[in-house]
Design a protein around this motif. Structure first.
Motif, PDB file in Angstrom:
ATOM      1  N   SER A  24       0.831  -1.205   0.000  1.00 49.31           N
ATOM      2  CA  SER A  24       0.000   0.000   0.000  1.00 49.31           C
ATOM      3  C   SER A  24       0.859   1.246   0.000  1.00 49.31           C
ATOM      4  N   GLU A  25       1.932   1.208   0.777  1.00 46.89           N
ATOM      5  CA  GLU A  25       2.816   2.374   0.807  1.00 46.89           C
ATOM      6  C   GLU A  25       3.457   2.610  -0.555  1.00 46.89           C
ATOM      7  N   GLN A  26       3.848   1.502  -1.222  1.00 44.34           N
ATOM      8  CA  GLN A  26       4.445   1.644  -2.554  1.00 44.34           C
ATOM      9  C   GLN A  26       3.436   2.212  -3.560  1.00 44.34           C
ATOM     10  N   LYS A  27       2.185   1.706  -3.471  1.00 44.92           N
ATOM     11  CA  LYS A  27       1.146   2.222  -4.381  1.00 44.92           C
ATOM     12  C   LYS A  27       0.861   3.690  -4.101  1.00 44.92           C
ATOM     13  N   ASN A  28       0.827   4.024  -2.828  1.00 50.71           N
ATOM     14  CA  ASN A  28       0.588   5.431  -2.482  1.00 50.71           C
ATOM     15  C   ASN A  28       1.690   6.321  -3.032  1.00 50.71           C
ATOM     16  N   VAL A  29       2.928   5.811  -2.936  1.00 52.94           N
ATOM     17  CA  VAL A  29       4.053   6.585  -3.471  1.00 52.94           C
ATOM     18  C   VAL A  29       3.912   6.751  -4.988  1.00 52.94           C
ATOM     19  N   ALA A  30       3.498   5.639  -5.667  1.00 51.13           N
ATOM     20  CA  ALA A  30       3.325   5.706  -7.127  1.00 51.13           C
ATOM     21  C   ALA A  30       2.217   6.683  -7.509  1.00 51.13           C
ATOM     22  N   LEU A  31       1.106   6.637  -6.752  1.00 52.31           N
ATOM     23  CA  LEU A  31       0.003   7.562  -7.033  1.00 52.31           C
ATOM     24  C   LEU A  31       0.421   9.005  -6.796  1.00 52.31           C
ATOM     25  N   LEU A  32       1.176   9.212  -5.742  1.00 54.77           N
ATOM     26  CA  LEU A  32       1.649  10.571  -5.467  1.00 54.77           C
ATOM     27  C   LEU A  32       2.562  11.067  -6.580  1.00 54.77           C
ATOM     28  N   ASP A  33       3.434  10.136  -7.079  1.00 55.51           N
ATOM     29  CA  ASP A  33       4.313  10.519  -8.191  1.00 55.51           C
ATOM     30  C   ASP A  33       3.503  10.837  -9.452  1.00 55.51           C
ATOM     31  N   LYS A  34       2.436  10.018  -9.692  1.00 53.10           N
ATOM     32  CA  LYS A  34       1.635  10.192 -10.910  1.00 53.10           C
ATOM     33  C   LYS A  34       0.871  11.509 -10.899  1.00 53.10           C
ATOM     34  N   TYR A  35       0.259  11.839  -9.798  1.00 52.93           N
ATOM     35  CA  TYR A  35      -0.591  13.031  -9.722  1.00 52.93           C
ATOM     36  C   TYR A  35       0.110  14.222  -9.063  1.00 52.93           C
ATOM     37  N   GLN A  36       1.429  14.128  -8.992  1.00 54.30           N
ATOM     38  CA  GLN A  36       2.168  15.232  -8.403  1.00 54.30           C
ATOM     39  C   GLN A  36       2.001  16.535  -9.180  1.00 54.30           C
ATOM     40  N   PRO A  37       1.904  16.470 -10.610  1.00 54.54           N
ATOM     41  CA  PRO A  37       1.739  17.746 -11.341  1.00 54.54           C
ATOM     42  C   PRO A  37       0.411  18.442 -11.046  1.00 54.54           C
ATOM     43  N   ILE A  38      -0.573  17.716 -10.560  1.00 54.30           N
ATOM     44  CA  ILE A  38      -1.880  18.332 -10.293  1.00 54.30           C
ATOM     45  C   ILE A  38      -1.840  19.003  -8.930  1.00 54.30           C
ATOM     46  N   SER A  39      -2.073  20.300  -8.971  1.00 52.59           N
ATOM     47  CA  SER A  39      -2.000  21.028  -7.699  1.00 52.59           C
ATOM     48  C   SER A  39      -3.170  20.698  -6.804  1.00 52.59           C
ATOM     49  N   SER A  40      -4.322  20.445  -7.451  1.00 54.43           N
ATOM     50  CA  SER A  40      -5.491  20.101  -6.647  1.00 54.43           C
ATOM     51  C   SER A  40      -6.547  19.483  -7.547  1.00 54.43           C
ATOM     52  N   ILE A  41      -7.472  18.751  -6.958  1.00 50.93           N
ATOM     53  CA  ILE A  41      -8.563  18.134  -7.722  1.00 50.93           C
ATOM     54  C   ILE A  41      -9.448  19.198  -8.350  1.00 50.93           C
ATOM     55  N   GLU A  42      -9.676  20.286  -7.669  1.00 48.92           N
ATOM     56  CA  GLU A  42     -10.523  21.354  -8.188  1.00 48.92           C
ATOM     57  C   GLU A  42      -9.947  21.949  -9.470  1.00 48.92           C
ATOM     58  N   ASP A  43      -8.613  22.103  -9.505  1.00 50.84           N
ATOM     59  CA  ASP A  43      -7.984  22.650 -10.711  1.00 50.84           C
ATOM     60  C   ASP A  43      -8.172  21.714 -11.902  1.00 50.84           C
ATOM     61  N   ARG A  44      -8.038  20.402 -11.652  1.00 43.32           N
ATOM     62  CA  ARG A  44      -8.203  19.433 -12.742  1.00 43.32           C
ATOM     63  C   ARG A  44      -9.641  19.424 -13.260  1.00 43.32           C
ATOM     64  N   VAL A  45     -10.586  19.526 -12.320  1.00 45.10           N
ATOM     65  CA  VAL A  45     -11.995  19.573 -12.721  1.00 45.10           C
ATOM     66  C   VAL A  45     -12.263  20.798 -13.584  1.00 45.10           C
ATOM     67  N   LYS A  46     -11.676  21.926 -13.206  1.00 43.26           N
ATOM     68  CA  LYS A  46     -11.853  23.145 -13.995  1.00 43.26           C
ATOM     69  C   LYS A  46     -11.279  22.972 -15.404  1.00 43.26           C
TER      70      LYS A  46
END
Length: 468
Positions: free
Chosen positions: A51-73
């Motif tokens: 789980s920690e490895q997956k969390n790290v991978a997800l964090l690396d993947k979505y690191q360019p997104i500053s926030s969910i609201e910005d992506r939705v916009k």
């Protein structure tokens, strides 16, 4: 003294052993349980690491997104852009489709292969009784056009132009433009009048309208227009020319029908004369037989009497035929109404209701079934009437809505239910003999031959291969 000490020595040993065994069992169970817990703990640790490895991978993947609201916009903005683009494309398509339809309609005016269903039925504008009247009216309309051209009322310019500040030069320019305008329009009209037919009259009317609109549009800057009265005269000439041709065709059919009736009248006279000659022949034979019988005796007399009876029967038949022929020749309305069908040529449920004044009405039926149709007609009824035209007209009137040809009433074919036809005929002529079955021998034999040929062909196609 304890409880164990108070017991007999044998019982004391047993209890001691039991306690030892219980203690050992408990220890073993605890040890096994400890191992199970250790294994489960290891699994949990492994799962936590994954789980920690997956969390790290997800964090690396979505690191360019500053926030969910910005992506939705961002996604909403993309959706709005796509929707706007779709609306723009739809509007552009609608405009281009409208232009395409307009061009297609304009092109259809000159297209000889336009669908007839788009034309509509042409309603005649004139009711002249003869083609000569139409011809005279066409001449009169053309004279009116010439008068308008001479009076310079066919096309007009609503502006007094000046060229080089000269009204004379401006008038010269205007006159030339008017001549070009009328030459172009008249050429279009002449082409339409020359080519007008039953299947393009509507298109030619529209062609004149389009030609006028196009020429007026080109002359808009010069303020030159073709006048409405002159345009209406051109339309009138077009319609008169078409209806004149239709009247000529109708008169040709009328003459053909009159010739057919005349042939029937002449044939009727010939048949009456032939019947009279036949009657006279048998009268002479009977007279001679009577003379010989008066002189004969014995067996010869018996033979002559037998011959005389036969001759008198033939004479009576000849007299009846002669009288019927004479009656039909004298009574111009007497004749036969026939009801016939031709399944092979026109399909089931189609009947021809006609009339003939021939002494032998089947001759007319055989004539109709000549080389013009692939199969012969079947007769359902032959009705003699002293007023055959009235009987025929009544049947035509009753079944008028069932006509196949709604334009030419001389085409006496009707699509009608057989029982309805028989009921109406029995109402008018109760003693009529009506045959409901159509033999159609040639047609059914042709179908049989065709099916046999098809079966033979299929058997040849489905035969076993020569080699495998």
């Amino acid at each position: 003294m304890s409880l164990i000490e108070a017991l007999p020595s044998d019982y004391g040993h047993i209890i001691t052993y039991a306690l030892v065994f219980t203690t050992i069992s408990f220890l073993i169970h605890a040890l096994l349980k400890s191992r199970e817990l250790k294994l489960e703990l290891n699994k949990i640790k492994s799962h936590l690491q994954d789980s920690e490895q997956k969390n790290v991978a997800l964090l690396d993947k979505y690191q360019p997104i500053s926030s969910i609201e910005d992506r939705v916009k961002e996604l909403n903005a993309e959706s709005d852009a796509i929707t706007s683009n779709i609306q723009t494309l739809r509007a552009s398509y609608a405009a281009k489709r409208k232009l395409f339809d307009e061009l297609e309609r304009e092109l259809a005016v000159f297209d000889e292969k336009i669908e007839l269903s788009t034309l509509g039925y042409y309603e005649p504008h004139f009711d002249f009784g003869t083609s000569d009247r139409f011809k005279a009216e066409i001449t009169a309309v053309r004279e009116q056009q010439k008068d308008m051209l001479k009076a310079k009322q066919a096309a007009v310019c609503h502006t007094e132009w000046k060229v080089n500040n000269s009204a004379r030069e401006g008038q010269t320019m205007t006159n030339r433009a008017l001549k070009l305008t009328l030459r172009a329009f008249n050429n279009e009209c002449d082409a339409a009048v020359s080519n007008v037919r039953w299947n393009n009259i509507r298109r030619m009317e529209e062609r004149l309208t389009k030609a006028r609109e196009a020429i007026d549009k080109l002359n808009k800057s010069n303020n030159i227009q073709i006048t409405e009265p002159y345009f209406q005269l051109k339309l009138q000439e077009l319609r008169l020319t078409y209806e004149y041709a239709e009247k000529l065709r109708q008169e040709k059919e009328d003459r053909a029908e009159a010739k057919r009736q005349l042939r029937e009248e002449q044939q009727l006279i010939k048949e009456q004369e032939a019947a009279a000659r036949e009657q006279h022949k048998y009268e002479e034979l009977v007279a001679k037989a009577n003379e010989r019988a008066n002189k004969a005796t014995g067996d010869e007399l018996k033979r002559l009497k037998s011959e005389l009876e036969e001759l008198e029967a033939q004479l009576n038949e000849a007299r009846a035929k002669s009288e019927r022929a004479l009656s039909m020749a004298q009574q111009t309305k007497s004749g036969y109404v026939y009801i016939i069908s031709n399944i092979g040529s026109f399909g089931d449920g189609v009947f021809k209701i006609g009339m003939t004044r021939r002494l032998e009405p089947l001759d007319r039926v055989r004539e109709l079934g000549d080389a013009s149709v692939p199969f012969t007609f079947d007769v359902h009824a032959l009705i003699y009437s002293e007023d055959a035209p009235a009987l025929e007209a009544e049947l035509h009137r009753h079944f008028n809505e069932h006509r196949l040809n709604l334009v030419n009433n001389r085409k006496e074919f009707f699509r009608v239910d057989l029982d309805e036809l028989r009921a109406k005929l029995e109402e008018l002529k109760p003693d009529v003999d009506f045959l409901t079955d159509a033999e159609a021998q040639d047609y059914h034999q042709s179908l049989l031959i065709s099916k046999e040929a098809q079966t033979y062909h299929e058997s040849k196609v489905e035969r076993l291969p020569d080699e495998i």
